[in-house]
Write an enzyme that holds these catalytic residues in place. Structure first.
Site, PDB file in Angstrom:
ATOM      1  N   TRP A 113       0.863  -1.178   0.000  1.00  0.00           N
ATOM      2  CA  TRP A 113       0.000   0.000   0.000  1.00  0.00           C
ATOM      3  C   TRP A 113       0.905   1.236   0.000  1.00  0.00           C
ATOM      4  CZ3 TRP A 113      -4.685   0.201  -1.493  1.00  0.00           C
ATOM      5  CH2 TRP A 113      -5.468   1.332  -1.244  1.00  0.00           C
ATOM      6  N   HIS A 213     -10.658  -5.175   6.724  1.00  0.00           N
ATOM      7  CA  HIS A 213      -9.443  -5.796   7.278  1.00  0.00           C
ATOM      8  C   HIS A 213      -9.889  -6.862   8.302  1.00  0.00           C
ATOM      9  CE1 HIS A 213      -6.091  -3.107   5.752  1.00  0.00           C
ATOM     10  NE2 HIS A 213      -7.178  -2.736   5.125  1.00  0.00           N
TER      11      HIS A 213
HETATM   12  C1  LIG Z   1      -0.136  -3.127   3.568  1.00  0.00           C
HETATM   13  C2  LIG Z   1      -0.901  -1.928   4.034  1.00  0.00           C
HETATM   14  N1  LIG Z   1      -0.265  -0.967   4.728  1.00  0.00           N
HETATM   15  C3  LIG Z   1      -0.912   0.122   5.180  1.00  0.00           C
HETATM   16  C4  LIG Z   1      -2.267   0.306   4.938  1.00  0.00           C
HETATM   17  C5  LIG Z   1      -2.934   1.547   5.430  1.00  0.00           C
HETATM   18  O1  LIG Z   1      -3.972   1.293   6.356  1.00  0.00           O
HETATM   19  P1  LIG Z   1      -5.166   2.340   6.525  1.00  0.00           P
HETATM   20  O2  LIG Z   1      -6.105   2.123   5.386  1.00  0.00           O
HETATM   21  O3  LIG Z   1      -5.790   1.971   7.845  1.00  0.00           O
HETATM   22  O4  LIG Z   1      -4.596   3.700   6.518  1.00  0.00           O
HETATM   23  C6  LIG Z   1      -2.975  -0.663   4.214  1.00  0.00           C
HETATM   24  C7  LIG Z   1      -4.401  -0.480   3.943  1.00  0.00           C
HETATM   25  O5  LIG Z   1      -5.107  -1.272   3.397  1.00  0.00           O
HETATM   26  C8  LIG Z   1      -2.278  -1.818   3.748  1.00  0.00           C
HETATM   27  O6  LIG Z   1      -2.898  -2.758   3.032  1.00  0.00           O
END
Ligand SMILES: Cc1ncc(COP(=O)(O)O)c(C=O)c1O
Length: 426
Positions: A113, A213
């Site tokens: 992400w 999630h």
């Molecule tokens: C691998 C990964 N890191 C960080 C995030 C960021 O999370 P958030 O959506 O709660 O900001 C995500 C979100 O899906 C993710 O898949």
């Protein structure tokens, strides 16, 4: 607490349960995410509102302790308002504590992400995007070792789609070369490697509680670490740099006073800070969701095994195999697939076919991030050969994995029809 043993409380719970049943239908029969809230979560949120203690307070502390206990191994947990904030605070805290210095290089897998990468850039580090293996969706010790330069000081892993990385070899590499290891577990809550939960292998780890999630608190995230000082540094940064949020604040303030600090301890600022606080509602919902996590992950495991048995195993002619390390127990976030090369139809046709069958789809998160315009702008980001990431970028996709008890027969029936229908149409 709203007492559901009373007639009024019970009626309220029943009303909420009924109302949840009337929530708008998802756009697809097979959506990406499933709602896992019951009346308990809604009642818990209502209870916070009734207490008129909605901003971060004791319920957040209770959830943090419950989360740290869940991971085990002496972790300290600090809740923030999202997984992205967890990544950012982790990187900023590493810089603030001198663990990493501006200009240090961090290796991050190219398929993740985007905010994982931005967190390192915003903290002043350079990022080298490293390749991943389509067969695991993860990077490996060999790939990491080949990417290391004299400036490399840390590895920020991601356990993509809930499939744990090979932690033995990566830990060994990090230890041998004195590299700090961080884990982004935002897609992997509850996954284990060699009996240990992911998030306990590195110096610090991050989690997300966004909808779809493994648990959902509306928005929310968590940082975990076994270093008490690092946890306190994260607490400072989460809330204005304010001394009052340190766990050991009384000792800390009295020490400062001994050294001549005369500020009112109620408004004492010890470092750079932001406002990434969660609310009590997020935390209280998180406490209930965490109690359901093992059951939900068991459903995820059963449902994904059904798809392995009734689809993946017999369709190797058009989808590639997916490997799980023999020591790993994934907590699948979704059902990822990689199409084989050279098929007589495109991934877009697969998307269209699945859409027509009422199945929602997505590429595997950002695919190869180096292919996105946002990542061309920054000279702090370097990338080498990313053939595996490119394969995922062009041929990968995922569909939702239900964390509930349900029949997977119709879905596997649809998946089994992809190749024959599209070949016939071609
Ligand atoms: C691998 C990964 N890191 C960080 C995030 C960021 O999370 P958030 O959506 O709660 O900001 C995500 C979100 O899906 C993710 O898949």
């Amino acid at each position: 607490m709203i007492d559901t043993d009373t007639v009024g409380g019970l009626m309220l719970a029943e009303h909420i349960q009924g109302r949840l049943g009337q929530a708008p239908e998802p756009a697809y029969r097979f959506p990406l995410g499933y709602s896992t809230w019951g009346a308990e979560e809604v009642l818990a949120a209502l209870d916070c509102l009734c207490d008129q203690r909605t901003t971060m307070w004791t319920k957040t502390l209770a959830f943090e302790e419950q989360f740290a206990d869940y991971l085990g191994e002496g972790q300290h947990a600090v809740m923030v308002n999202s997984g992205s904030s967890a990544d950012l605070v982790t990187m900023l805290a590493a810089r603030e504590m001198g663990i990493l210095k501006p200009g240090d290089e961090i290796l991050i897998p190219a398929v993740t992400w985007p905010t994982q990468v931005w967190s390192a850039i915003q903290a002043g580090f350079n990022v080298r995007l490293v390749d991943v293996r389509p067969s695991t969706l993860n990077t490996s010790a060999e790939i990491l070792e080949a990417a290391i330069t004299p400036k490399t000081k840390a590895i920020f892993l991601v356990h993509l789609m809930g499939n744990p990385c090979d932690m033995d070899s990566i830990r060994l590499l990090a230890d041998q070369l004195g590299l700090f290891l961080f884990e982004d577990c935002c897609e992997a809550l509850g996954a284990t490697y060699d009996g240990h939960k992911v998030g306990t292998f590195g110096y610090a780890a991050t989690f997300s509680f966004f909808a779809s999630h493994h648990i959902s608190t509306m928005e929310g995230g968590m940082i975990v670490t076994d270093d008490r000082d690092f946890a306190d540094q994260c607490r400072l940064m989460r809330a204005h740099g304010w001394a009052r949020d340190l766990k050991d604040r009384i000792t800390d303030v009295s020490t400062l006073q001994r050294y001549g600090c005369t500020e009112d301890p109620r408004y004492l600022f010890l470092g750079m800070g932001f406002n990434f606080r969660p609310t009590e509602l997020n935390a209280e919902i998180g406490r209930i969701q965490l109690g359901k996590l093992d059951a939900m992950n068991a459903h995820r495991e059963r449902n994904s095994k059904h798809v392995d048995l009734h689809f993946r195993c017999t369709n190797g002619h058009f989808i590639e195999g997916l490997n799980v390390n023999y020591k790993a127990r994934p907590a699948w976030f979704a059902l990822p697939f990689i199409l084989r090369e050279g098929l007589p139809y495109t991934r877009q046709q697969v998307f269209d076919y699945l859409k027509a069958c009422d199945v929602d789809t997505r590429p595997i998160v950002g695919g190869n991030l180096a292919r996105h315009p946002a990542f061309w702008k920054y000279r702090e980001i370097a990338a080498g050969q990313l053939a595996g990431a490119d394969a995922i970028h062009s041929r990968g996709f995922y569909i939702g994995l239900p964390p509930i008890e349900t029949s997977m027969d119709s879905l596997t029936g649809i998946l089994n029809g992809i190749d024959s229908n599209l070949r016939f149409a071609a």
